[in-house]
Design a protein around this motif. Sequence first.
Motif, PDB file in Angstrom:
ATOM      1  N   UNK A  37       0.713  -1.182   0.042  1.00 35.92           N
ATOM      2  CA  UNK A  37       0.026  -0.004  -0.155  1.00 35.92           C
ATOM      3  C   UNK A  37       0.789   1.136  -0.173  1.00 35.92           C
ATOM      4  N   UNK A  38       1.973   1.386   0.840  1.00 35.78           N
ATOM      5  CA  UNK A  38       2.852   2.410   0.880  1.00 35.78           C
ATOM      6  C   UNK A  38       3.558   2.551  -0.666  1.00 35.78           C
ATOM      7  N   UNK A  39       3.926   1.689  -1.179  1.00 37.83           N
ATOM      8  CA  UNK A  39       4.421   1.635  -2.514  1.00 37.83           C
ATOM      9  C   UNK A  39       3.689   1.992  -3.597  1.00 37.83           C
ATOM     10  N   UNK A  40       2.532   1.759  -3.363  1.00 41.54           N
ATOM     11  CA  UNK A  40       1.515   2.080  -4.465  1.00 41.54           C
ATOM     12  C   UNK A  40       1.121   3.605  -4.224  1.00 41.54           C
ATOM     13  N   UNK A  41       0.866   4.140  -2.993  1.00 41.54           N
ATOM     14  CA  UNK A  41       0.469   5.537  -2.613  1.00 41.54           C
ATOM     15  C   UNK A  41       1.502   6.358  -2.944  1.00 41.54           C
ATOM     16  N   UNK A  42       3.003   5.914  -2.842  1.00 42.54           N
ATOM     17  CA  UNK A  42       4.090   6.703  -3.144  1.00 42.54           C
ATOM     18  C   UNK A  42       3.986   6.818  -4.792  1.00 42.54           C
ATOM     19  N   UNK A  43       4.018   5.703  -5.646  1.00 45.09           N
ATOM     20  CA  UNK A  43       4.128   5.636  -6.986  1.00 45.09           C
ATOM     21  C   UNK A  43       2.958   6.726  -7.546  1.00 45.09           C
ATOM     22  N   UNK A  44       1.784   6.624  -7.041  1.00 46.65           N
ATOM     23  CA  UNK A  44       0.609   7.489  -7.845  1.00 46.65           C
ATOM     24  C   UNK A  44       0.832   8.826  -7.666  1.00 46.65           C
ATOM     25  N   UNK A  45       1.534   9.307  -6.230  1.00 42.91           N
ATOM     26  CA  UNK A  45       1.617  10.553  -6.054  1.00 42.91           C
ATOM     27  C   UNK A  45       2.586  11.135  -7.017  1.00 42.91           C
TER      28      UNK A  45
END
Length: 601
Positions: free
Chosen positions: A361-369
């Motif tokens: 979830x952390x990687x997903x949120x960082x990548x989209x931002x």
Amino acid sequence: MFLVALSFAYFSKTLSGSYMKSTITQLERRFDIPSYLIGVIDGSFEIGNLLVIAFVSYFGAKLHRPKIIAVGCLLMSLGTFIIALPHFISGRYEVETSVRSSNSTNNLTICLASSPSCENESKLSMWIYVLLGNILRGVGETPIQPLGISYIDDHALEDNAAFYIGIKSSPFLLFGYLLGSLCAKIYVDIGFVNMESIRISPGDARWVGAWWLGYLIAGLITLVSAVPFWFLPKSLPVPEGQLAKCSPERTSFIKESPVMDHKYHADEQASFLRLAKDFMPTLRSLLGNPVYILYLCVTVIQFNSLIGMVTYKPKYIEQHYGQSASKANFLMGVINIPAVALGMFSGGVLMKKLKLSIMGAAKFALGTSLLGYFLSMFFFALGCENAKVAGITVPYGRMGSLSLKNSTLFDECNKHCMCSETEWDPVCGEDGLTYVSPCLAGCRMSDGPGMKTVFQQCSCVAVGNLTASVGQCIHRESCQQVFPYFLALSVITSFIISLGGTPGYMLLIRCIRPQLKSLALGFHTLTTRTLAGIPAPIYFGAIIDTACLKWSHKKCGGKGACRIYNTTAYRYPSLHFDFWNQENDLESTLRINSLAVDSKP
């Protein structure tokens, strides 16, 4: 049933919240105040949150969460009604104009300046009521998010929690802007004035829509949303075996409990004194969580940009691309906000389908931002030229250069008139130039009522029949060509950035002990609103004010709302500060425009 009730509460709070954003320019014009002061009013909602959020988040988790949410909805409703109050206790809106009634043949006085009397101007600033109402609305909104989300996570299956949290707000973000679009089309004093006598259109910088009507509607809906929560239980029974356990990955940094249940049920009774005594140790335990602190820092930075953008984006569309307030709000409602809602909902669905862990979830949120902010850089390439206003952005007759020392609103063509340079009453000449007023266009006569008024014998209009029509000229073809690309890029970036919203929330509530979930959500909201929600609208508004080319002036003196902006300085924030120091010097304006043109690829 709780999810349905919470969704309705979210609908009511997002309706009034997004409607507040949609009325930014309406409130500026109605109360004649600059953008930074509107930022203070907008940030007052966060101030209301700050007054009680830490205590509501901590004590509320131990008490009857649904009933606390119900009380919050009642306070929100009261605050929303107070915001609309100034319309009913103040006088009618008076449109700024340089044309006075007279007994002459054409019934209008154009060439003789007459300052409006300030005797009837209210000594009490009506915007104070809007500020106080918004503070109360912020107090009432406080329990909905931390207590609502923690209640869902405590009573839903682990795989469904992210999906439910994505549902609760996704479909409702657009209605406030659609309501704002509808109300902006209606004149503020509809039913009390003869609309045929009104000489401004919804696209005019002086137009004020029926801003108060939307607050009455939102207040009633918020009042109704409080009802279901009075009938919901303090806690829900959960069948044995359905409480999921946290993985070691999720809790390895929590020393007290390497493996634990992430559900929390507030059935046990505790005295208020005991809860108060445990507050500071509990807060220290929360702030000792490194993942939580890191997430807090990231969201403060992110929210500063997002809040500033959402607050002033409709205004940017109005000023930069020449759209009316109604159309700007409509576009935000049907294009931009659905993209955000779809992104939040899709983020919850993807987390459920992909079964993302905390690290995932952390990687997903960082990548989209990161991807969303990278794409946002292309907004700098989608600019428009300044509107052609005689004496402000171009010289009279488009010949020569603007004077640095003396006022450029006066020229040989209008020296026979005693014109006021403080009033804003634009007319469009046959030569394609906008003039600040009929007087400054050198007009001597007028014919026709309201929006059909035609000004004649305008000595500054050097072509045709020397006539001018009501309102600014709208010939900005390059803006109309660029605008669809701006909207498309806005939709794409909004969707990508919001994809990480729900996974980010799940990271937040799963990285701490279950007893701290409500406090963690509340303190997160407290921090982001203190360091982003309150200051961002104010400093964004202050920077926008530095790009103003022409201010309105109040009857009794003092600066009011901005009528026209330097669109180049509006688009390039790094140029604002030089512009600020020059105090709207027109030679500086031309220098900024030239710099921006030379720097284009």
